[in-house]
Design a protein around this motif. Sequence first.
Motif, PDB file in Angstrom:
ATOM      1  N   GLY A 238      47.410  62.850  30.341  1.00  0.00           N
ATOM      2  CA  GLY A 238      46.243  63.709  30.449  1.00  0.00           C
ATOM      3  C   GLY A 238      45.239  63.129  31.432  1.00  0.00           C
ATOM      4  N   VAL A 239      44.021  63.627  31.412  1.00  0.00           N
ATOM      5  CA  VAL A 239      42.984  63.165  32.338  1.00  0.00           C
ATOM      6  C   VAL A 239      42.487  61.788  31.884  1.00  0.00           C
ATOM      7  CG1 VAL A 239      40.707  63.631  33.302  1.00  0.00           C
ATOM      8  CG2 VAL A 239      42.309  65.518  32.894  1.00  0.00           C
ATOM      9  N   GLN A 240      42.487  60.826  32.828  1.00  0.00           N
ATOM     10  CA  GLN A 240      42.084  59.460  32.543  1.00  0.00           C
ATOM     11  C   GLN A 240      41.024  59.012  33.553  1.00  0.00           C
ATOM     12  OE1 GLN A 240      43.341  57.669  29.893  1.00  0.00           O
ATOM     13  NE2 GLN A 240      44.535  59.503  29.341  1.00  0.00           N
ATOM     14  N   LEU A 241      40.150  58.107  33.111  1.00  0.00           N
ATOM     15  CA  LEU A 241      39.185  57.496  34.017  1.00  0.00           C
ATOM     16  C   LEU A 241      39.812  56.287  34.686  1.00  0.00           C
ATOM     17  CD1 LEU A 241      35.885  57.624  31.922  1.00  0.00           C
ATOM     18  CD2 LEU A 241      36.583  59.136  33.781  1.00  0.00           C
ATOM     19  N   LEU A 242      39.476  56.106  35.959  1.00  0.00           N
ATOM     20  CA  LEU A 242      40.029  55.012  36.753  1.00  0.00           C
ATOM     21  C   LEU A 242      38.908  54.029  37.055  1.00  0.00           C
ATOM     22  CD1 LEU A 242      42.813  54.378  38.032  1.00  0.00           C
ATOM     23  CD2 LEU A 242      41.981  55.415  40.142  1.00  0.00           C
ATOM     24  N   GLY A 243      39.019  52.794  36.555  1.00  0.00           N
ATOM     25  CA  GLY A 243      37.970  51.809  36.711  1.00  0.00           C
ATOM     26  C   GLY A 243      38.316  50.711  37.686  1.00  0.00           C
ATOM     27  N   ARG A 244      37.385  49.792  37.863  1.00  0.00           N
ATOM     28  CA  ARG A 244      37.512  48.743  38.871  1.00  0.00           C
ATOM     29  C   ARG A 244      38.637  47.759  38.572  1.00  0.00           C
ATOM     30  NH1 ARG A 244      32.030  45.249  38.043  1.00  0.00           N
ATOM     31  NH2 ARG A 244      31.091  47.297  37.760  1.00  0.00           N
ATOM     32  N   GLU A 245      38.962  47.572  37.291  1.00  0.00           N
ATOM     33  CA  GLU A 245      39.946  46.567  36.930  1.00  0.00           C
ATOM     34  C   GLU A 245      41.376  47.076  37.044  1.00  0.00           C
ATOM     35  OE1 GLU A 245      39.010  43.596  36.566  1.00  0.00           O
ATOM     36  OE2 GLU A 245      36.879  44.078  36.577  1.00  0.00           O
ATOM     37  N   ARG A 246      41.545  48.334  37.181  1.00  0.00           N
ATOM     38  CA  ARG A 246      42.900  48.889  37.212  1.00  0.00           C
ATOM     39  C   ARG A 246      43.518  48.715  38.590  1.00  0.00           C
ATOM     40  NH1 ARG A 246      44.613  54.869  35.035  1.00  0.00           N
ATOM     41  NH2 ARG A 246      46.729  54.921  35.853  1.00  0.00           N
ATOM     42  N   ASN A 247      44.783  48.308  38.605  1.00  0.00           N
ATOM     43  CA  ASN A 247      45.508  48.157  39.863  1.00  0.00           C
ATOM     44  C   ASN A 247      45.840  49.545  40.408  1.00  0.00           C
ATOM     45  OD1 ASN A 247      46.962  47.192  42.016  1.00  0.00           O
ATOM     46  ND2 ASN A 247      48.783  46.696  40.825  1.00  0.00           N
ATOM     47  N   SER A 248      45.159  49.936  41.453  1.00  0.00           N
ATOM     48  CA  SER A 248      45.296  51.300  41.958  1.00  0.00           C
ATOM     49  C   SER A 248      45.287  51.303  43.475  1.00  0.00           C
ATOM     50  CB  SER A 248      44.146  52.168  41.427  1.00  0.00           C
ATOM     51  OG  SER A 248      44.070  53.396  42.116  1.00  0.00           O
ATOM     52  N   ARG A 249      46.253  51.996  44.051  1.00  0.00           N
ATOM     53  CA  ARG A 249      46.278  52.152  45.513  1.00  0.00           C
ATOM     54  C   ARG A 249      45.060  52.944  45.987  1.00  0.00           C
ATOM     55  NH1 ARG A 249      51.698  55.191  46.367  1.00  0.00           N
ATOM     56  NH2 ARG A 249      50.977  56.109  44.409  1.00  0.00           N
ATOM     57  N   LEU A 250      44.620  53.893  45.162  1.00  0.00           N
ATOM     58  CA  LEU A 250      43.464  54.704  45.540  1.00  0.00           C
ATOM     59  C   LEU A 250      42.204  53.855  45.624  1.00  0.00           C
ATOM     60  CD1 LEU A 250      42.121  57.477  46.036  1.00  0.00           C
ATOM     61  CD2 LEU A 250      41.869  57.670  43.550  1.00  0.00           C
ATOM     62  N   ILE A 251      41.940  53.041  44.611  1.00  0.00           N
ATOM     63  CA  ILE A 251      40.737  52.219  44.605  1.00  0.00           C
ATOM     64  C   ILE A 251      40.766  51.220  45.751  1.00  0.00           C
ATOM     65  CG2 ILE A 251      39.590  50.355  43.340  1.00  0.00           C
ATOM     66  CD1 ILE A 251      39.854  51.940  40.843  1.00  0.00           C
ATOM     67  N   GLU A 252      41.918  50.623  46.014  1.00  0.00           N
ATOM     68  CA  GLU A 252      42.019  49.676  47.121  1.00  0.00           C
ATOM     69  C   GLU A 252      41.735  50.363  48.448  1.00  0.00           C
ATOM     70  OE1 GLU A 252      42.300  46.076  48.878  1.00  0.00           O
ATOM     71  OE2 GLU A 252      42.297  46.529  46.736  1.00  0.00           O
ATOM     72  N   ALA A 253      42.237  51.589  48.624  1.00  0.00           N
ATOM     73  CA  ALA A 253      41.981  52.329  49.863  1.00  0.00           C
ATOM     74  C   ALA A 253      40.500  52.696  49.989  1.00  0.00           C
ATOM     75  CB  ALA A 253      42.840  53.585  49.898  1.00  0.00           C
ATOM     76  N   LEU A 254      39.879  53.077  48.892  1.00  0.00           N
ATOM     77  CA  LEU A 254      38.448  53.395  48.917  1.00  0.00           C
ATOM     78  C   LEU A 254      37.633  52.172  49.300  1.00  0.00           C
ATOM     79  CD1 LEU A 254      38.255  55.552  45.662  1.00  0.00           C
ATOM     80  CD2 LEU A 254      37.786  56.391  47.975  1.00  0.00           C
ATOM     81  N   ARG A 255      37.967  51.022  48.736  1.00  0.00           N
ATOM     82  CA  ARG A 255      37.242  49.791  49.052  1.00  0.00           C
ATOM     83  C   ARG A 255      37.405  49.409  50.515  1.00  0.00           C
ATOM     84  NH1 ARG A 255      38.905  46.626  43.539  1.00  0.00           N
ATOM     85  NH2 ARG A 255      36.930  46.876  42.416  1.00  0.00           N
ATOM     86  N   GLU A 256      38.635  49.461  51.008  1.00  0.00           N
ATOM     87  CA  GLU A 256      38.882  49.062  52.394  1.00  0.00           C
ATOM     88  C   GLU A 256      38.151  49.980  53.370  1.00  0.00           C
ATOM     89  OE1 GLU A 256      43.055  48.906  52.987  1.00  0.00           O
ATOM     90  OE2 GLU A 256      43.349  47.084  51.783  1.00  0.00           O
ATOM     91  N   GLN A 257      38.199  51.276  53.136  1.00  0.00           N
ATOM     92  CA  GLN A 257      37.549  52.200  54.060  1.00  0.00           C
ATOM     93  C   GLN A 257      36.043  52.111  53.961  1.00  0.00           C
ATOM     94  OE1 GLN A 257      39.346  53.522  56.268  1.00  0.00           O
ATOM     95  NE2 GLN A 257      37.783  54.720  57.340  1.00  0.00           N
ATOM     96  N   ALA A 258      35.519  51.857  52.764  1.00  0.00           N
ATOM     97  CA  ALA A 258      34.072  51.687  52.611  1.00  0.00           C
ATOM     98  C   ALA A 258      33.599  50.470  53.392  1.00  0.00           C
ATOM     99  CB  ALA A 258      33.714  51.543  51.133  1.00  0.00           C
ATOM    100  N   GLN A 259      34.356  49.397  53.350  1.00  0.00           N
ATOM    101  CA  GLN A 259      34.003  48.214  54.130  1.00  0.00           C
ATOM    102  C   GLN A 259      34.076  48.514  55.619  1.00  0.00           C
ATOM    103  OE1 GLN A 259      36.515  44.800  53.435  1.00  0.00           O
ATOM    104  NE2 GLN A 259      35.014  43.378  54.282  1.00  0.00           N
ATOM    105  N   TRP A 260      35.071  49.263  56.031  1.00  0.00           N
ATOM    106  CA  TRP A 260      35.243  49.625  57.437  1.00  0.00           C
ATOM    107  C   TRP A 260      34.070  50.454  57.942  1.00  0.00           C
ATOM    108  CZ3 TRP A 260      38.511  48.119  61.156  1.00  0.00           C
ATOM    109  CH2 TRP A 260      38.666  48.911  62.294  1.00  0.00           C
ATOM    110  N   ARG A 261      33.539  51.334  57.080  1.00  0.00           N
ATOM    111  CA  ARG A 261      32.443  52.217  57.478  1.00  0.00           C
ATOM    112  C   ARG A 261      31.064  51.630  57.181  1.00  0.00           C
ATOM    113  NH1 ARG A 261      33.489  57.663  58.558  1.00  0.00           N
ATOM    114  NH2 ARG A 261      31.296  57.593  59.160  1.00  0.00           N
ATOM    115  N   GLY A 262      31.009  50.466  56.529  1.00  0.00           N
ATOM    116  CA  GLY A 262      29.709  49.898  56.181  1.00  0.00           C
ATOM    117  C   GLY A 262      29.010  50.675  55.083  1.00  0.00           C
ATOM    118  N   MET A 263      29.777  51.144  54.103  1.00  0.00           N
ATOM    119  CA  MET A 263      29.253  51.954  53.008  1.00  0.00           C
ATOM    120  C   MET A 263      29.342  51.166  51.704  1.00  0.00           C
ATOM    121  SD  MET A 263      28.055  54.997  52.121  1.00  0.00           S
ATOM    122  CE  MET A 263      27.196  54.614  50.602  1.00  0.00           C
TER     123      MET A 263
END
Length: 370
Positions: free
Chosen positions: A156-181
């Motif tokens: 079902g619908v789940q919340l995704l937090g900082r501690e979870r190993n996730s390709r999505l979260i890693e991609a968000l972090r990398e792109q945020a660093q790239w954009r200075g966000m």
Amino acid sequence: MHFLLVSLNWAKSWVKPSQVTLFSYPLRVSSLTVLLLLSGTVQSNEITDLYESRLAVESQSRDERQDALRNAFEQVLVKVSGHQAVLEKDAVRSELARHTNYLVQYSYATEGRQLLLRAQFDERRIEELLRRADATYWSARRPNVMLWIATDEDRGVQLLGRERNSRLIEALREQAQWRGMPISFPLLDLTDRMLVSPSDVWGRFDVPVLEATKRYPADGVVMLRVQQVDDQRWRGQWTLVVGNTRRNGQSYAADLEALGKDVMNEVTERVAAEYAVTYGEASEGDLTIRVTNLLDLERVLEAETMLGRLGAVERVTLTRYHQGTAEFKLRLLGDVGRALQALELENRMEPVVDPWSGTATPVMEYRWLR
């Protein structure tokens, strides 16, 4: 108190060109003293590598280095302006091939097995280029946005937090660093889960999410709903709430890494549209700021430097000081609203509101909190 009115002309390299103007008096503060003061003013939302780029390379060959340095130059321009469209400006496009003219230094480093090229560019020259191009400028002080993510999974619908190993979260972090966000993620501990349910984030309901975010040092939120549409596409539907702004958007991608990159690019563009200022925009004139609780030289210098680093401010001048209260005149880029919006991000001072006053005053008053 003449010793409080010191010249900081030698320190202009710390701020945007022509940002600092003070009355000059014979007594000056040593560079070491001011350096120590400035080093203590960096906040969690201060982008410390705004004019730097780190790129993965395969070798240290000359041809690959030239290509990487041009890519690094483009990345820094996007990061400083806040918008990818800056690369389409005629004045900018003509300079891309001359990227080495803006280069301060470069070096190589190895992280794990990956060779990296680190390039640092000249702050003053890049801002002069953005000014000539009538492009936007986004200061290093930026809002921290917290991402609340709901995913549609087998359970079902789940919340995704900082501690979870996730390709999505890693991609968000990398792109945020790239954009200075600056971004962050909730703990999703018991407190969070008592305040926010997966369906709240999935439905992008502002009230519970904003209430739960109050415990964190965040300036805004993104509520992101992620689901797999078919075998070839993922969809991310998001709502951004920052300041007085609420924006919606959605992205499609073939995988979670690409989706995280696309979402973060879109979110960054929206945030930059609210906080970046345009050099070509006509100035609305001056804004006077009164700051109380500046009881010593260190606090006066910290306040003056902080105001000078606001993206909406072209120049700051100390005009008056008496018994712990200073008045600064700000020469603005753009309208007053952008300057006040930038001040809302500062946790070093708070606005002072007189409950007995029924009339507006041309002087904005703040209290220094350090």
